[in-house]
Design a protein around this motif. Structure first.
Motif, PDB file in Angstrom:
ATOM      1  N   THR A 106      44.438  31.839   8.889  1.00  0.00           N
ATOM      2  CA  THR A 106      45.469  31.687   9.912  1.00  0.00           C
ATOM      3  C   THR A 106      46.727  31.211   9.196  1.00  0.00           C
ATOM      4  OG1 THR A 106      43.812  30.993  11.541  1.00  0.00           O
ATOM      5  CG2 THR A 106      46.119  30.526  12.061  1.00  0.00           C
ATOM      6  N   PRO A 107      47.779  32.024   9.146  1.00  0.00           N
ATOM      7  CA  PRO A 107      48.999  31.599   8.455  1.00  0.00           C
ATOM      8  C   PRO A 107      49.566  30.307   9.063  1.00  0.00           C
ATOM      9  CG  PRO A 107      49.072  33.940   8.965  1.00  0.00           C
ATOM     10  CD  PRO A 107      47.882  33.377   9.694  1.00  0.00           C
ATOM     11  N   LEU A 108      50.140  29.484   8.210  1.00  0.00           N
ATOM     12  CA  LEU A 108      50.764  28.240   8.642  1.00  0.00           C
ATOM     13  C   LEU A 108      52.008  28.585   9.458  1.00  0.00           C
ATOM     14  CD1 LEU A 108      50.656  25.139   8.444  1.00  0.00           C
ATOM     15  CD2 LEU A 108      52.070  25.308   6.392  1.00  0.00           C
ATOM     16  N   ALA A 109      51.951  28.295  10.750  1.00  0.00           N
ATOM     17  CA  ALA A 109      53.037  28.648  11.663  1.00  0.00           C
ATOM     18  C   ALA A 109      52.965  27.760  12.903  1.00  0.00           C
ATOM     19  CB  ALA A 109      52.933  30.128  12.063  1.00  0.00           C
ATOM     20  N   LYS A 110      54.008  27.834  13.701  1.00  0.00           N
ATOM     21  CA  LYS A 110      54.081  27.065  14.945  1.00  0.00           C
ATOM     22  C   LYS A 110      52.891  27.423  15.839  1.00  0.00           C
ATOM     23  CE  LYS A 110      56.874  24.419  17.547  1.00  0.00           C
ATOM     24  NZ  LYS A 110      57.419  23.163  17.113  1.00  0.00           N
ATOM     25  N   ALA A 111      52.197  26.379  16.316  1.00  0.00           N
ATOM     26  CA  ALA A 111      51.031  26.573  17.181  1.00  0.00           C
ATOM     27  C   ALA A 111      51.397  26.278  18.635  1.00  0.00           C
ATOM     28  CB  ALA A 111      49.911  25.643  16.724  1.00  0.00           C
ATOM     29  N   PRO A 112      50.600  26.737  19.584  1.00  0.00           N
ATOM     30  CA  PRO A 112      50.898  26.513  21.007  1.00  0.00           C
ATOM     31  C   PRO A 112      51.025  25.035  21.383  1.00  0.00           C
ATOM     32  CG  PRO A 112      49.164  28.161  20.776  1.00  0.00           C
ATOM     33  CD  PRO A 112      49.431  27.604  19.409  1.00  0.00           C
ATOM     34  N   SER A 116      52.677  22.704  13.578  1.00  0.00           N
ATOM     35  CA  SER A 116      52.409  23.862  12.735  1.00  0.00           C
ATOM     36  C   SER A 116      50.969  23.754  12.269  1.00  0.00           C
ATOM     37  CB  SER A 116      53.353  23.902  11.539  1.00  0.00           C
ATOM     38  OG  SER A 116      54.631  24.302  11.957  1.00  0.00           O
ATOM     39  N   TYR A 117      50.267  24.879  12.309  1.00  0.00           N
ATOM     40  CA  TYR A 117      48.843  24.894  11.993  1.00  0.00           C
ATOM     41  C   TYR A 117      48.518  26.141  11.180  1.00  0.00           C
ATOM     42  CZ  TYR A 117      43.840  25.514  12.459  1.00  0.00           C
ATOM     43  OH  TYR A 117      42.519  25.702  12.180  1.00  0.00           O
ATOM     44  N   GLY A 118      47.547  26.006  10.277  1.00  0.00           N
ATOM     45  CA  GLY A 118      47.013  27.136   9.539  1.00  0.00           C
ATOM     46  C   GLY A 118      45.683  26.766   8.924  1.00  0.00           C
ATOM     47  N   THR A 137      57.277  24.878  10.746  1.00  0.00           N
ATOM     48  CA  THR A 137      57.052  25.607   9.502  1.00  0.00           C
ATOM     49  C   THR A 137      56.606  27.039   9.761  1.00  0.00           C
ATOM     50  OG1 THR A 137      56.388  23.566   8.414  1.00  0.00           O
ATOM     51  CG2 THR A 137      55.752  25.612   7.340  1.00  0.00           C
ATOM     52  N   GLU A 138      57.089  27.936   8.978  1.00  0.00           N
ATOM     53  CA  GLU A 138      56.612  29.322   8.935  1.00  0.00           C
ATOM     54  C   GLU A 138      56.217  29.597   7.487  1.00  0.00           C
ATOM     55  OE1 GLU A 138      56.349  31.580  11.465  1.00  0.00           O
ATOM     56  OE2 GLU A 138      57.145  30.145  12.905  1.00  0.00           O
ATOM     57  N   GLY A 139      55.056  30.130   7.251  1.00  0.00           N
ATOM     58  CA  GLY A 139      54.683  30.538   5.915  1.00  0.00           C
ATOM     59  C   GLY A 139      53.542  29.862   5.377  1.00  0.00           C
TER      60      GLY A 139
END
Length: 139
Positions: A106-112, A116-118, A137-139
């Motif tokens: 799961t890419p590190l990105a904004k979670a609901p 940020s989660y990945g 965070t994105e990426g």
């Protein structure tokens, strides 16, 4: 009085390399005792009987090589290492380093839920997740 809870990771012959890798990410110097140093017979004397990493940031990881006589080496699926907090720069750096040579699930990105989660499996088969509180965070 005090008590600690420290993850103890088992590897199939790559414990020294893995602990050095984690030290390169988190800091610190791994302490390593081989089966040969421990006087264990019937096991490859160069395999790691016990290692510990006390990282500069307070993280602690133990690890060892599980010789065949101990049964199958459990890896990802039995444990997930969790990195969490609000230090976006540090946690993103750990994430990027751990993903090198691994598999990002799961890419590190904004979670609901707003953080940020990945999650990923590193090149040694250890599962990791990151949850950065309130980060974008994105990426």
């Amino acid at each position: 009085m005090s008590a600690d809870l420290t993850p103890y990771l088992n590897f199939g012959g790559t414990a020294r390399e893995a602990m050095e890798y984690y030290a390169s990410i988190f800091g610190g110097t791994p302490e390593v005792m081989t089966f040969g140093q421990g006087g264990m017979e019937g096991v490859d004397p160069d395999l790691v009987m016990h290692s510990s990493l006390e990282a500069d940031n307070g993280f602690r990881i133990f690890g060892a090589d599980a010789p065949p006589a101990m049964g199958p080496t459990p890896v990802a699926g039995n444990i997930t290492m969790s990195l969490s907090g609000d230090d976006e720069q540090a946690l993103t750096g750990y994430w990027q380093a751990l993903s090198d040579g691994g598999t990002v699930r799961t890419p590190l990105a904004k979670a609901p839920w707003g953080d940020s989660y990945g999650d990923l499996v590193d090149k040694f088969g250890i599962a990791w997740l990151a949850n950065i509180t309130g980060a974008a965070t994105e990426g």
